[in-house]
Scaffold this motif. Structure first.
Motif, PDB file in Angstrom:
ATOM      1  N   TYR A 137      15.376   1.743  -1.084  1.00 52.39           N
ATOM      2  CA  TYR A 137      14.543   2.415  -2.079  1.00 52.39           C
ATOM      3  C   TYR A 137      14.628   1.769  -3.458  1.00 52.39           C
ATOM      4  CZ  TYR A 137      12.692   6.317   0.626  1.00 52.39           C
ATOM      5  OH  TYR A 137      11.985   7.065   1.521  1.00 52.39           O
ATOM      6  N   GLY A 138      14.963   0.493  -3.502  1.00 50.07           N
ATOM      7  CA  GLY A 138      14.968  -0.199  -4.780  1.00 50.07           C
ATOM      8  C   GLY A 138      13.599  -0.114  -5.444  1.00 50.07           C
ATOM      9  N   GLY A 139      13.569   0.265  -6.709  1.00 44.50           N
ATOM     10  CA  GLY A 139      12.305   0.378  -7.433  1.00 44.50           C
ATOM     11  C   GLY A 139      11.535   1.650  -7.162  1.00 44.50           C
ATOM     12  N   ARG A 140      12.060   2.507  -6.302  1.00 47.04           N
ATOM     13  CA  ARG A 140      11.371   3.762  -5.975  1.00 47.04           C
ATOM     14  C   ARG A 140      12.293   4.945  -6.251  1.00 47.04           C
ATOM     15  NH1 ARG A 140       9.417   3.273   0.019  1.00 47.04           N
ATOM     16  NH2 ARG A 140      11.315   2.023   0.242  1.00 47.04           N
ATOM     17  N   PHE A 141      11.673   6.031  -6.670  1.00 50.21           N
ATOM     18  CA  PHE A 141      12.428   7.227  -7.009  1.00 50.21           C
ATOM     19  C   PHE A 141      11.939   8.392  -6.162  1.00 50.21           C
ATOM     20  CE2 PHE A 141      12.635   4.435 -10.608  1.00 50.21           C
ATOM     21  CZ  PHE A 141      13.934   4.566 -11.076  1.00 50.21           C
ATOM     22  N   HIS A 142      12.888   9.156  -5.649  1.00 46.58           N
ATOM     23  CA  HIS A 142      12.520  10.332  -4.869  1.00 46.58           C
ATOM     24  C   HIS A 142      11.853  11.372  -5.762  1.00 46.58           C
ATOM     25  CE1 HIS A 142      14.320   8.912  -1.269  1.00 46.58           C
ATOM     26  NE2 HIS A 142      15.567   8.987  -1.681  1.00 46.58           N
ATOM     27  N   SER A 143      10.988  12.162  -5.145  1.00 49.05           N
ATOM     28  CA  SER A 143      10.321  13.233  -5.871  1.00 49.05           C
ATOM     29  C   SER A 143      11.353  14.201  -6.431  1.00 49.05           C
ATOM     30  CB  SER A 143       9.364  13.994  -4.938  1.00 49.05           C
ATOM     31  OG  SER A 143       8.425  13.118  -4.369  1.00 49.05           O
ATOM     32  N   LYS A 144      11.112  14.626  -7.646  1.00 48.66           N
ATOM     33  CA  LYS A 144      12.028  15.574  -8.281  1.00 48.66           C
ATOM     34  C   LYS A 144      11.264  16.858  -8.617  1.00 48.66           C
ATOM     35  CE  LYS A 144      14.879  11.896 -10.298  1.00 48.66           C
ATOM     36  NZ  LYS A 144      15.927  12.016  -9.292  1.00 48.66           N
ATOM     37  N   GLY A 145      11.988  17.920  -8.791  1.00 48.15           N
ATOM     38  CA  GLY A 145      11.378  19.177  -9.216  1.00 48.15           C
ATOM     39  C   GLY A 145      11.311  20.215  -8.120  1.00 48.15           C
ATOM     40  N   LYS A 146      11.021  19.796  -6.871  1.00 46.67           N
ATOM     41  CA  LYS A 146      10.934  20.737  -5.772  1.00 46.67           C
ATOM     42  C   LYS A 146      12.070  20.490  -4.784  1.00 46.67           C
ATOM     43  CE  LYS A 146       5.933  21.579  -5.800  1.00 46.67           C
ATOM     44  NZ  LYS A 146       4.692  21.523  -4.998  1.00 46.67           N
ATOM     45  N   SER A 147      12.657  21.573  -4.325  1.00 48.08           N
ATOM     46  CA  SER A 147      13.725  21.468  -3.339  1.00 48.08           C
ATOM     47  C   SER A 147      13.136  21.171  -1.967  1.00 48.08           C
ATOM     48  CB  SER A 147      14.521  22.771  -3.288  1.00 48.08           C
ATOM     49  OG  SER A 147      13.716  23.821  -2.764  1.00 48.08           O
ATOM     50  N   VAL A 148      14.011  20.887  -1.014  1.00 47.59           N
ATOM     51  CA  VAL A 148      13.580  20.678   0.368  1.00 47.59           C
ATOM     52  C   VAL A 148      12.841  21.905   0.876  1.00 47.59           C
ATOM     53  CG1 VAL A 148      14.374  20.351   2.746  1.00 47.59           C
ATOM     54  CG2 VAL A 148      15.430  19.048   0.889  1.00 47.59           C
ATOM     55  N   GLU A 149      13.420  23.083   0.643  1.00 48.53           N
ATOM     56  CA  GLU A 149      12.809  24.315   1.141  1.00 48.53           C
ATOM     57  C   GLU A 149      11.455  24.577   0.487  1.00 48.53           C
ATOM     58  OE1 GLU A 149      16.049  24.170   0.141  1.00 48.53           O
ATOM     59  OE2 GLU A 149      16.855  24.112   2.184  1.00 48.53           O
TER      60      GLU A 149
END
Length: 463
Positions: free
Chosen positions: A213-225
């Protein structure tokens, strides 16, 4: 001391790294390369003599790290394979499943008089070779230094990503000089369902790290649920349709089931039938129960307060092929979790075959799909895909979320490297990533004044 990257060099799959200390040869991981368009013969053409390998260190069970071990054994490797106890159990499951996939494809190709397997048209390896491989496993617990020989000490450090996954940290006496090197394997992420957070690595001279995932960021703000509730509510509640989730039987499925358990047990959604259509997922879940002391505190607390985190009302583990086919005839709204995650074999292809042209079907991808796989073709938007000898138009809704990706993102990867004092670390080698991802991570680390190498396949580096 010499390091040669023989796999996952400027690509994701096929991890295989050779470390030579004087005349002692250690192979770190031995995975199948899925980016060779499944030309299995290329996987059996090792760039070294398997007989000359003294030891294998396995970071975790996933097939792109473990899947070529039986070939190595078949071609003459006679040493030990060091790994954690959960990795040994999960790897045996995955390798047996690989044999089944090889056999089916060999039979299929054989009918056409042409095989993409080895020159004799036979599978890459058989059950016997898997059992020979399993006999070579020697298991080591986390954070317990293990003396390989008089000059080499190995310690496994937990890195999340999968039950039993570990970074391999080696302390080496190289002709009187003390050196250290760490291979991260695949790095997990914090707050992931079921798994513990990755632990910090000690200071080392050389670090070989993944860069998926170099150069990429996971989505933030919402949990898995929260993310799952949103997608399920639209697909299964409002549209009264079905949702198919391709998920690796080992790791991803257990985390997904736990997340769904929390959703339905807390009343965030009305009940929806959930099918886990993978016998291997059922067996892997048994292994997760066996090593329940290694799951995270949230899962352990859930078990104490509410019961088994992998069981809930309206959840069915589908065992037989007959029952799997009956799932296709279940016309009420439902969620079907089936393997494999990249759609390269497994029961998921049957579900896709019957639903890819269903307007009321949503296919939710929750993980990485390597180039060349059916999953990758769907995600890039192909309007027609080839499934089970037929070209089918894609009418189903294709969605993707990264909230259940078990790989750390760019920030997680840089944090792992930042644990190293850049004045003491001599080189950071980037593997297990597409070229663009590696370069993005390299640029970031070089800006922070780390010495970074993006190794070419087969090139040796003196350490």
């Amino acid at each position: 001391m010499k390091l040669t990257i023989h796999g996952a060099a400027r690509q994701v799959t096929g991890s295989m790294h050779l470390l030579q200390v004087d005349k002692y040869k250690i192979l770190v991981d031995c995975g199948l390369d899925y980016e060779k368009d499944h030309n299995i013969q290329m996987n059996e053409d090792f760039p070294f003599d398997p007989v000359e390998i003294d030891l294998v260190i396995l970071t975790h069970a996933h097939i792109d790290h473990s899947g070529n071990l039986p070939t190595l054994v078949r071609l003459g490797f006679e040493g030990q394979i060091l790994c954690t106890p959960p990795t040994a159990d999960l790897t045996e499951l995955l390798l047996m499943d690989s044999v089944s996939i090889f056999m089916r494809k060999a039979q299929k190709k054989g009918k056409r008089g042409k095989s993409k397997f080895n020159s004799g048209g036979q599978p890459l390896y058989l059950q016997k070779h898997v059992m020979d491989t399993v006999e070579r496993f020697v298991t080591i617990g986390f954070n317990r230094p293990f003396r390989v020989n008089g000059d080499i000490e190995l310690t496994f450090i937990p890195v999340g990503h999968l039950l039993g996954a570990a970074a391999a940290v080696l302390k080496i006496n190289d002709n009187g000089t003390e050196k250290s090197i760490a291979f991260t394997g695949d790095i997990g992420r914090k707050n992931y369902p079921v798994l513990n957070d990755p632990e910090s690595l000690p200071q080392v001279d050389y670090l070989v790290t993944e860069s998926t995932y170099g150069g990429r960021f996971h989505s933030k703000g919402k949990s898995v649920e929260e993310t799952l509730v949103e997608v399920i509510e639209k697909a299964c509640i409002k549209e009264q349709g079905r949702m198919i989730i391709p998920a690796f039987s080992i790791g991803r499925t257990q985390s997904l089931v736990f997340a769904l358990n929390k959703i339905f047990s807390s009343g965030l959604l009305p009940p929806v039938k959930v099918f886990v259509d993978s016998p291997m997922a059922s067996m892997a879940t048994g292994i997760y129960r066996k090593y329940h002391n290694l799951v995270n505190q949230e899962a352990q607390d859930f078990y104490k307060n509410q019961g088994d985190e992998f069981e809930f009302d309206n959840l069915t583990y589908v065992e037989t092929l007959k029952d799997s086919r009956q799932v296709s005839n279940y016309f009420e709204p439902c969620i079907i979790i089936s393997s494999a995650g990249m759609l390269e074999g497994g029961r998921i292809q049957d579900h896709l075959f019957y639903n890819i042209q269903n307007y009321y079907c949503t296919i939710l991808f929750i993980g990485y799909c390597a180039k060349g796989t059916l999953g990758h073709r769907l995600l890039r938007g192909d309007s027609i895909v080839h499934i089970k000898d037929r070209d089918l138009a894609v009418y189903a809704t294709i969605k993707q979320t990264d909230v259940l990706s078990a790989h750390g993102d760019h920030e997680d990867l840089t944090n792992v490297v930042h644990q190293q004092d850049k004045t003491k670390n001599k080189s950071v080698f980037l593997v297990h990533g597409e070229t663009e991802s590696m370069q993005a991570l390299a640029d970031s680390l070089e800006f922070d004044e780390y010495k970074v190498v993006i190794p070419e396949k087969g090139i040796s580096y003196e350490l």
